[in-house]
Design an enzyme around this catalytic site. Structure first.
Site, PDB file in Angstrom:
ATOM      1  N   ARG A 119      -1.063 -14.121   4.049  1.00  0.00           N
ATOM      2  CA  ARG A 119      -1.811 -13.427   5.104  1.00  0.00           C
ATOM      3  C   ARG A 119      -1.101 -13.547   6.457  1.00  0.00           C
ATOM      4  O   ARG A 119      -1.111 -12.611   7.253  1.00  0.00           O
ATOM      5  CB  ARG A 119      -3.249 -13.928   5.159  1.00  0.00           C
ATOM      6  CG  ARG A 119      -4.028 -13.469   3.902  1.00  0.00           C
ATOM      7  CD  ARG A 119      -5.450 -13.936   3.873  1.00  0.00           C
ATOM      8  NE  ARG A 119      -6.279 -13.296   4.858  1.00  0.00           N
ATOM      9  CZ  ARG A 119      -6.828 -12.090   4.733  1.00  0.00           C
ATOM     10  NH1 ARG A 119      -6.617 -11.370   3.643  1.00  0.00           N
ATOM     11  NH2 ARG A 119      -7.588 -11.591   5.682  1.00  0.00           N
TER      12      ARG A 119
ATOM     13  N   LYS B  15       0.815  -1.212   0.000  1.00  0.00           N
ATOM     14  CA  LYS B  15       0.000   0.000   0.000  1.00  0.00           C
ATOM     15  C   LYS B  15       0.858   1.276   0.000  1.00  0.00           C
ATOM     16  O   LYS B  15       2.064   1.229   0.271  1.00  0.00           O
ATOM     17  CB  LYS B  15      -0.933  -0.015   1.210  1.00  0.00           C
ATOM     18  CG  LYS B  15      -1.999  -1.109   1.106  1.00  0.00           C
ATOM     19  CD  LYS B  15      -2.964  -1.038   2.271  1.00  0.00           C
ATOM     20  CE  LYS B  15      -4.082  -2.057   2.133  1.00  0.00           C
ATOM     21  NZ  LYS B  15      -5.045  -1.963   3.258  1.00  0.00           N
TER      22      LYS B  15
ATOM     23  N   THR C 148      -5.076  -7.296  10.377  1.00  0.00           N
ATOM     24  CA  THR C 148      -5.414  -6.100   9.601  1.00  0.00           C
ATOM     25  C   THR C 148      -5.032  -4.813  10.319  1.00  0.00           C
ATOM     26  O   THR C 148      -4.504  -3.889   9.718  1.00  0.00           O
ATOM     27  CB  THR C 148      -6.920  -6.084   9.274  1.00  0.00           C
ATOM     28  OG1 THR C 148      -7.233  -7.276   8.552  1.00  0.00           O
ATOM     29  CG2 THR C 148      -7.293  -4.886   8.431  1.00  0.00           C
TER      30      THR C 148
ATOM     31  N   PHE D 292     -15.911   2.831   6.215  1.00  0.00           N
ATOM     32  CA  PHE D 292     -14.525   3.194   5.905  1.00  0.00           C
ATOM     33  C   PHE D 292     -14.239   3.258   4.404  1.00  0.00           C
ATOM     34  O   PHE D 292     -13.131   3.612   3.996  1.00  0.00           O
ATOM     35  CB  PHE D 292     -13.556   2.197   6.563  1.00  0.00           C
ATOM     36  CG  PHE D 292     -13.737   0.765   6.136  1.00  0.00           C
ATOM     37  CD1 PHE D 292     -13.184   0.295   4.954  1.00  0.00           C
ATOM     38  CD2 PHE D 292     -14.469  -0.111   6.927  1.00  0.00           C
ATOM     39  CE1 PHE D 292     -13.355  -1.023   4.563  1.00  0.00           C
ATOM     40  CE2 PHE D 292     -14.640  -1.438   6.548  1.00  0.00           C
ATOM     41  CZ  PHE D 292     -14.084  -1.892   5.352  1.00  0.00           C
TER      42      PHE D 292
ATOM     43  N   ASN E 203      -1.921   0.076   6.749  1.00  0.00           N
ATOM     44  CA  ASN E 203      -1.421  -1.181   7.302  1.00  0.00           C
ATOM     45  C   ASN E 203      -0.452  -1.901   6.367  1.00  0.00           C
ATOM     46  O   ASN E 203      -0.255  -3.104   6.477  1.00  0.00           O
ATOM     47  CB  ASN E 203      -2.577  -2.096   7.695  1.00  0.00           C
ATOM     48  CG  ASN E 203      -3.436  -2.528   6.527  1.00  0.00           C
ATOM     49  OD1 ASN E 203      -3.147  -2.223   5.372  1.00  0.00           O
ATOM     50  ND2 ASN E 203      -4.498  -3.235   6.823  1.00  0.00           N
TER      51      ASN E 203
ATOM     52  N   TYR F  22     -12.211  -2.091  -4.471  1.00  0.00           N
ATOM     53  CA  TYR F  22     -12.774  -2.217  -3.123  1.00  0.00           C
ATOM     54  C   TYR F  22     -14.302  -2.127  -3.103  1.00  0.00           C
ATOM     55  O   TYR F  22     -14.896  -1.896  -2.049  1.00  0.00           O
ATOM     56  CB  TYR F  22     -12.151  -1.177  -2.190  1.00  0.00           C
ATOM     57  CG  TYR F  22     -10.729  -1.520  -1.828  1.00  0.00           C
ATOM     58  CD1 TYR F  22     -10.446  -2.561  -0.947  1.00  0.00           C
ATOM     59  CD2 TYR F  22      -9.663  -0.841  -2.397  1.00  0.00           C
ATOM     60  CE1 TYR F  22      -9.142  -2.901  -0.629  1.00  0.00           C
ATOM     61  CE2 TYR F  22      -8.351  -1.175  -2.076  1.00  0.00           C
ATOM     62  CZ  TYR F  22      -8.102  -2.211  -1.196  1.00  0.00           C
ATOM     63  OH  TYR F  22      -6.809  -2.549  -0.881  1.00  0.00           O
TER      64      TYR F  22
ATOM     65  N   GLU G 107      -9.097 -10.928  -7.981  1.00  0.00           N
ATOM     66  CA  GLU G 107      -8.217  -9.791  -7.716  1.00  0.00           C
ATOM     67  C   GLU G 107      -7.021  -9.761  -8.664  1.00  0.00           C
ATOM     68  O   GLU G 107      -6.619  -8.691  -9.128  1.00  0.00           O
ATOM     69  CB  GLU G 107      -7.753  -9.813  -6.260  1.00  0.00           C
ATOM     70  CG  GLU G 107      -8.878  -9.540  -5.285  1.00  0.00           C
ATOM     71  CD  GLU G 107      -8.439  -9.510  -3.836  1.00  0.00           C
ATOM     72  OE1 GLU G 107      -9.229  -9.009  -3.017  1.00  0.00           O
ATOM     73  OE2 GLU G 107      -7.314  -9.966  -3.515  1.00  0.00           O
TER      74      GLU G 107
ATOM     75  N   ARG H 282       2.656  -5.925   8.688  1.00  0.00           N
ATOM     76  CA  ARG H 282       1.851  -4.844   9.263  1.00  0.00           C
ATOM     77  C   ARG H 282       2.405  -4.376  10.596  1.00  0.00           C
ATOM     78  O   ARG H 282       2.349  -3.195  10.921  1.00  0.00           O
ATOM     79  CB  ARG H 282       0.401  -5.293   9.378  1.00  0.00           C
ATOM     80  CG  ARG H 282      -0.264  -5.409   8.006  1.00  0.00           C
ATOM     81  CD  ARG H 282      -1.649  -5.974   8.088  1.00  0.00           C
ATOM     82  NE  ARG H 282      -2.332  -5.905   6.807  1.00  0.00           N
ATOM     83  CZ  ARG H 282      -3.264  -6.744   6.423  1.00  0.00           C
ATOM     84  NH1 ARG H 282      -3.649  -7.732   7.230  1.00  0.00           N
ATOM     85  NH2 ARG H 282      -3.840  -6.618   5.247  1.00  0.00           N
TER      86      ARG H 282
ATOM     87  N   HIS I  21      -2.143  -5.510   1.435  1.00  0.00           N
ATOM     88  CA  HIS I  21      -3.411  -6.208   1.187  1.00  0.00           C
ATOM     89  C   HIS I  21      -3.071  -7.597   0.679  1.00  0.00           C
ATOM     90  O   HIS I  21      -2.120  -7.773  -0.091  1.00  0.00           O
ATOM     91  CB  HIS I  21      -4.225  -5.475   0.115  1.00  0.00           C
ATOM     92  CG  HIS I  21      -5.356  -6.297  -0.430  1.00  0.00           C
ATOM     93  ND1 HIS I  21      -6.605  -6.301   0.149  1.00  0.00           N
ATOM     94  CD2 HIS I  21      -5.408  -7.172  -1.474  1.00  0.00           C
ATOM     95  CE1 HIS I  21      -7.386  -7.140  -0.531  1.00  0.00           C
ATOM     96  NE2 HIS I  21      -6.678  -7.667  -1.518  1.00  0.00           N
TER      97      HIS I  21
END
Length: 148
Positions: free
Chosen positions: A88, A12, A94, A60, A115, A52, A129, A105, A118
């Site tokens: 993950r 990100k 998250t 959010f 964070n 998203y 995705e 993160r 993704h």
């Protein structure tokens, strides 16, 4: 034996702007995940809204779209045994404030939105995705699958 899977990873804008891209990509490879495709892009607001869209009814959503279109991101396709869950696990929870040190993160994120990364949440989601960012010709075969 674990199933070989593909997953989408996004580094990100917060982590990219900190110069953490190389360190994060190294963690993927060190964990045995192969990087089959990689690009650095800046999402338009429309692209971020589309990606998203599953969250558009959540409070959010607008902030997430604004954040994800605020700077460069690095998107990649990772492959390996249990790639979705392994990726993950590398990311951590998250909310970066709850993520232990040693996770992406925990080391590079600052809160629940900023964070650092993704990751797809299931193989089916990963397929959708991945197709959002990459066409088939942009995804390389893993080295082991190439002819000698």
């Amino acid at each position: 034996m674990a199933a070989v899977e593909r997953t989408l990873s996004i580094i990100k804008p917060d982590a990219v702007s900190k110069g953490a891209t190389g360190a994060i990509l190294s963690r993927f490879e060190d964990a045995g995940l192969s990087i089959l495709a990689l690009k650095k892009i800046r999402l338009s607001e429309e692209q971020a809204r589309g990606f998203y869209a599953v969250h558009k009814e959540r409070p959010f959503y607008s902030d997430l779209v604004e954040f994800m279109s605020s700077g460069a991101v690095v998107v990649s396709v990772l492959e390996g045994p249990d790639a979705v869950s392994r990726h993950r696990d590398l990311l951590g929870p998250t909310n970066s404030n709850e993520a232990p040190k040693g996770t992406i993160r925990g080391d590079f994120g600052t809160d629940i939105e900023r964070n650092a990364g993704h990751g797809s949440d299931a193989p089916e989601t990963a397929r959708i995705e991945i197709a959002y960012f990459f066409n088939a010709t942009e995804i390389l075969a893993p080295v082991a699958a190439l002819p000698a």
